[in-house]
Design an enzyme around this catalytic site. Structure first.
Site, mmCIF file in Angstrom:
data_model
loop_
_atom_site.group_PDB
_atom_site.id
_atom_site.type_symbol
_atom_site.label_atom_id
_atom_site.label_comp_id
_atom_site.label_asym_id
_atom_site.label_seq_id
_atom_site.Cartn_x
_atom_site.Cartn_y
_atom_site.Cartn_z
ATOM 1 N N ASP A 20 0.860 -1.186 0.000
ATOM 2 C CA ASP A 20 0.000 0.000 0.000
ATOM 3 C C ASP A 20 0.889 1.226 0.000
ATOM 4 O O ASP A 20 1.939 1.245 0.650
ATOM 5 C CB ASP A 20 -0.968 0.003 1.187
ATOM 6 C CG ASP A 20 -0.266 -0.125 2.535
ATOM 7 O OD1 ASP A 20 0.001 0.919 3.161
ATOM 8 O OD2 ASP A 20 0.013 -1.259 2.958
ATOM 9 N N GLU B 220 -7.424 4.470 11.961
ATOM 10 C CA GLU B 220 -6.262 4.472 12.839
ATOM 11 C C GLU B 220 -6.495 5.366 14.048
ATOM 12 O O GLU B 220 -7.248 6.341 13.988
ATOM 13 C CB GLU B 220 -5.023 4.932 12.064
ATOM 14 C CG GLU B 220 -4.728 4.032 10.854
ATOM 15 C CD GLU B 220 -3.383 4.336 10.212
ATOM 16 O OE1 GLU B 220 -2.436 4.687 10.959
ATOM 17 O OE2 GLU B 220 -3.284 4.216 8.977
#
Length: 236
Positions: free
Chosen positions: A43, A131
């Site tokens: 990613d 996150e």
């Protein structure tokens, strides 16, 4: 007699020291086991800078690429356009992800994500990046309600539930067990794979944030499918 033994002893010590130093140098110059582990996906975002996708595509390990598209309601990753165009031009299977923020409304964030992705073919189901730093200030319930709404909007638009990314510790403390039936992309930079609480399993393990891939100057995250999951499961 002692005088005859001493030179031999000194010679032995010298040879032994050379062997030890040579072995230490060889071990330090070899690639670490961390970077030799099998991987199937990466990613990327602007943090990787300019990427030579032609070189990246030569790596036959890479079966999928997730590319950061947006964050919040106003941030578009400055490398998104060149990354998705470059990666798809080389035949790599690509998907886009949104970094969730606690500062703006979920519906507005989804509209921003959708707008930025428009015009770029997506090979993989969209991903929500959840996150601790991004959703700071939200309670566990607020995190779950927000992710659920974003996921619902993605499913309505694209006909598939999104992939959910998080670090395993944050997933277990804030998202488990509500999203255990989703496809889960969990980070844990260790030789020990992630484990979620309760019924369910994760599908992709991001096992390193210090990977090296030709065509990318700095470090890149490395990930692999877990048993029972394949590329076909995340195709859009």
């Amino acid at each position: 007699m002692k005088l005859n033994i001493l030179p031999r002893l000194l010679t032995f010590i010298l040879l032994f020291s050379v062997c030890v130093l040579s072995s230490a140098y060889t071990a330090s110059s070899m690639p670490s086991k961390r970077h030799k582990r099998h991987y199937e996906g990466i990613d990327v975002s602007h943090h990787q800078g300019q990427i030579d996708w032609k070189e990246v595509a030569k790596d036959k390990n890479i079966r999928f690429v997730y590319i950061k598209a947006t964050q919040g309601t106003s941030i578009k990753d400055r490398c998104y356009e060149q990354n998705i165009k470059g990666a798809r031009r080389q035949g790599l299977r690509c998907g886009s992800y949104h970094y969730l923020s606690s500062y703006t409304s979920i519906r507005a964030q989804f509209r921003h994500f959708q707008k930025v992705m428009r015009g770029h073919k997506q090979d993989l189901i969209p991903m929500i990046d959840v996150e601790r730093e991004g959703v700071r200030g939200w309670t566990r319930k607020q995190v779950q309600d927000s992710v659920a709404l974003f996921a619902k909007l993605i499913q309505k638009k694209y006909g598939r539930k999104p992939l959910i990314y998080s670090h395993v510790s944050f997933y277990n403390s804030h998202l488990n067990p509500q999203f255990n039936k989703y496809f889960l992309f969990l980070g844990r930079y260790s030789s020990v794979r992630p484990s979620i609480k309760g019924v369910g399993r994760h599908n992709i393990w991001q096992f390193s944030d210090r990977g090296k891939v030709r065509g990318i100057r700095g470090y890149v995250d490395l990930s692999r499918f877990m048993s029972g999951t394949s590329l076909a499961d995340i195709l859009l």
